[in-house]
Scaffold this active site. Structure first.
Site, PDB file in Angstrom:
ATOM      1  CG  ASP A 225      -1.814   1.130   1.357  1.00  0.00           C
ATOM      2  OD1 ASP A 225      -2.753   1.157   0.554  1.00  0.00           O
ATOM      3  OD2 ASP A 225      -1.622   2.008   2.223  1.00  0.00           O
ATOM      4  CD  GLU A 289      -2.268   2.341  -3.593  1.00  0.00           C
ATOM      5  OE1 GLU A 289      -3.363   2.891  -3.778  1.00  0.00           O
ATOM      6  OE2 GLU A 289      -1.572   2.574  -2.586  1.00  0.00           O
TER       7      GLU A 289
HETATM    8  C1  GLC Z   1      -4.056   3.335  -0.400  1.00  0.00           C
HETATM    9  C2  GLC Z   1      -5.359   2.571  -0.267  1.00  0.00           C
HETATM   10  C3  GLC Z   1      -6.425   3.505   0.210  1.00  0.00           C
HETATM   11  C4  GLC Z   1      -6.015   4.028   1.565  1.00  0.00           C
HETATM   12  C5  GLC Z   1      -4.640   4.680   1.505  1.00  0.00           C
HETATM   13  C6  GLC Z   1      -4.086   4.923   2.867  1.00  0.00           C
HETATM   14  O1  GLC Z   1      -4.086   4.286  -1.389  1.00  0.00           O
HETATM   15  O2  GLC Z   1      -5.679   1.958  -1.481  1.00  0.00           O
HETATM   16  O3  GLC Z   1      -7.674   2.892   0.272  1.00  0.00           O
HETATM   17  O4  GLC Z   1      -6.962   4.951   2.026  1.00  0.00           O
HETATM   18  O5  GLC Z   1      -3.703   3.875   0.842  1.00  0.00           O
HETATM   19  O6  GLC Z   1      -3.676   3.726   3.459  1.00  0.00           O
END
Ligand code: GLC
Length: 554
Positions: A225, A289
């Protein structure tokens, strides 16, 4: 045009060279040849009537996933959490929140998945913890606490002034003042999500050991993440304004995030994670991500000597204009940006973006399915997109997402795309016997999985047939990609492997479109309308409105 109309079920006979010709047989790693399916666990299946999905619910629905034909399931966080950001605020990186179940439920889930040949990808959140994590509780207690440096504490610039102008992704300053020690702590997201300090060796070791915990329990990979945000520049300089900012965009976009995102040192974290994963058998994979440029994305593969992620998520189609020309451009630029050791991947939606069915013009959701499943690269499919589910209307009084609560009514909230899965026509779509945490649209009565399963031309049938076709056709899952023609109407390309060539043509309009075939000759083996196949084609190919076809070339 000479056409032999066959029942759709004949397709499998026409295409599958042999039912055993899977990509695994072709030798490709699962993360290369497989299809990834994302589950938002709060919304998949509830088994205890509290209106929130749970791990037992996922286990209960595994046969659905096996029948859909996916290979790996990425589950958004189910760690213990106060749920300020619905699980992305973690209080224990090595346990399961009681709302989702227990570690024993997790073990059962892994075992049942593996029994069915499915891989499990965990969500791992390296950038921050919850402010209720015992580490942070300790860290904030005093300046000389051993865990003080596990987070980012700084003095204010002056009285009542945060250290600098850095902004939180979710709006407002990224610094929160803590009266206990009269310092500010940094949080890229909510103030309840303090950033972890990856410069601290003990913190680093603790996080890697949390990953080890799950690797030992059998997980096949991690979706990492918010990797962009993990490191910050130590000088703490103000970030410059983005001159292109418009006030229709989130406040975060006011600044250019040159000191808080995409720091080179992020890569050392991914390298370490990869080293750890590579100590385990079975190709444990990392998926990072980040919403970044192609060039930045390419860097997350690392080098052959110092590899990083197998799949740095590619979100570029989410923001692209939905025309054949602009999709073709994205594909071409992406392909050109990949390092030679980098395998591509495609994502069309997730729990942070409005649903495909809502973003696209009517009729194009089927073309989106074909784009996702016929391009070169690992597809990630968001739960219920296979049903053509749209965003759900969430009345303001039922809003849950912190983004909606902090910036109401602007359309930034993420509740609409997180609504419960539509299983059947019974109350609450078979998702829960209680009150679902987010509402469902009444159309679940006809659009649910059960109803679509018995309709040979439904969206679900389209996804199933496409996944099957891809799995059975090395050219489509691991073959090369060559763009053939693209205009405002049709995206066309050739996929080739193992001596087989397939021509894919996708009509991005709701009008009939023609594609010139030049000297290409072949047979239609698949159409998104799911009706006629085995039609011979030569000279030109006529596509119906919103139709995509796959032609096996002679
Ligand atoms: C990422 C997740 C999102 C979350 C953020 C903070 O972007 O996909 O849903 O709010 O991280 O952890």
């Amino acid at each position: 045009m000479k056409s032999i109309i066959l029942a759709f079920s004949a397709l499998t006979l026409a295409v599958l060279p042999s039912s055993k010709a899977t990509a695994t047989d072709a030798g490709a790693a699962w993360w290369k040849s497989g299809v990834v399916y994302q589950i938002y666990p709060r919304s998949f299946q509830d088994t205890n009537g509290d209106g929130v999905g749970d791990l037992k619910g996922i286990t209960q629905r595994l046969d659905y996933l096996r029948d859909l034909g996916v290979d790996a399931v990425w589950i958004s966080p189910f760690y213990p959490s106060p749920m300020k950001d619905f699980g992305y605020d973690v209080t224990n990186f090595t346990d399961v929140d009681p709302r989702f179940g227990t570690l024993a439920d997790f073990d059962t889930l892994v075992a049942e998945m593996h029994k069915r040949g499915l891989r499990l990808v965990m969500d791992f959140v390296p950038n921050h913890s919850s402010d209720e994590h015992p580490w942070f509780v300790e860290s904030r207690s005093s300046k000389d606490n051993p865990k003080r440096d596990w987070y980012m504490w700084r003095d204010g610039r002056s009285a009542n002034q945060p250290p600098n102008n850095w902004l939180s992704v979710f709006s407002g300053s990224a610094w929160t003042y803590d009266p206990t020690t009269s310092q500010y702590y940094y949080h890229a997201f909510l103030k309840e999500q303090p950033d972890l300090n990856w410069h601290n060796a003990e913190l680093r070791a603790a996080m890697l050991s949390a990953m080890r915990f799950w690797l030992e329990r059998g997980v096949d990979g991690f979706r990492i993440d918010g990797i962009s945000h993990t490191m910050e520049d130590a000088a703490l300089l103000d970030e410059p304004a983005d001159p292109s900012y418009k006030d229709t965009k989130p406040e975060f976009d006011k600044l250019l995030h040159v000191y808080t995102t995409e720091q080179r040192s992020n890569h050392s974290i991914v390298r370490e994670m990869r080293k750890l994963c590579d100590q385990y058998p079975g190709e444990r994979a990392l998926i990072t991500e980040a919403y970044i440029t192609f060039e930045q994305q390419a860097a997350y593969y690392g080098t052959p000597e110092a590899p990083e992620a197998q799949l740095p998520f590619n979100f570029h189609l989410i923001s692209a204009d939905w025309t054949a020309a602009s999709v073709a451009k994205v594909v071409a630029e992406y392909e050109a940006s990949l390092p030679t050791h980098g395998w591509p991947n495609w994502v069309l939606s997730n729990h942070d973006k409005h649903r495909l069915g809502t973003r696209l013009p009517q009729g194009q959701a089927r073309i989106a399915a074909m784009v996702l499943l016929t391009l070169r690269g690992t597809p990630t499919l968001y739960y219920a997109d296979e049903l053509g589910m749209k965003d759900v209307f969430v009345p303001p009084e039922r809003a849950q997402d912190p983004v909606e609560l902090k910036t109401p009514g602007k359309g930034f909230g993420r509740d609409p795309e997180r609504a419960p899965m539509m299983w059947d026509a019974t109350t609450n779509a078979g998702f829960t016997t209680g009150t679902p945490w987010l509402p469902l649209e009444p159309d679940y009565v006809t659009l649910n999985a059960e109803a679509q399963d018995s309709d040979p031309q439904s969206m679900l049938s389209l996804y199933k047939s496409l996944v099957k076709l891809r799995r059975a056709t090395p050219a489509l899952n691991v073959g090369s990609y060559k763009q053939v023609a693209a205009n405002e109407d049709v995206l066309a390309f050739i996929r080739e492997a193992a001596g087989q060539k397939f021509f894919v043509a996708l009509n991005f309009t709701d009008k009939i479109s023609k594609v010139a075939l030049g000297d290409l000759v072949g047979r239609v083996v698949f159409t998104s309308v799911l009706d006629q196949v085995e039609q011979s084609v030569a000279g030109a190919l006529e596509l119906r409105p919103n139709e995509g076809v796959v032609v096996r070339l002679d």
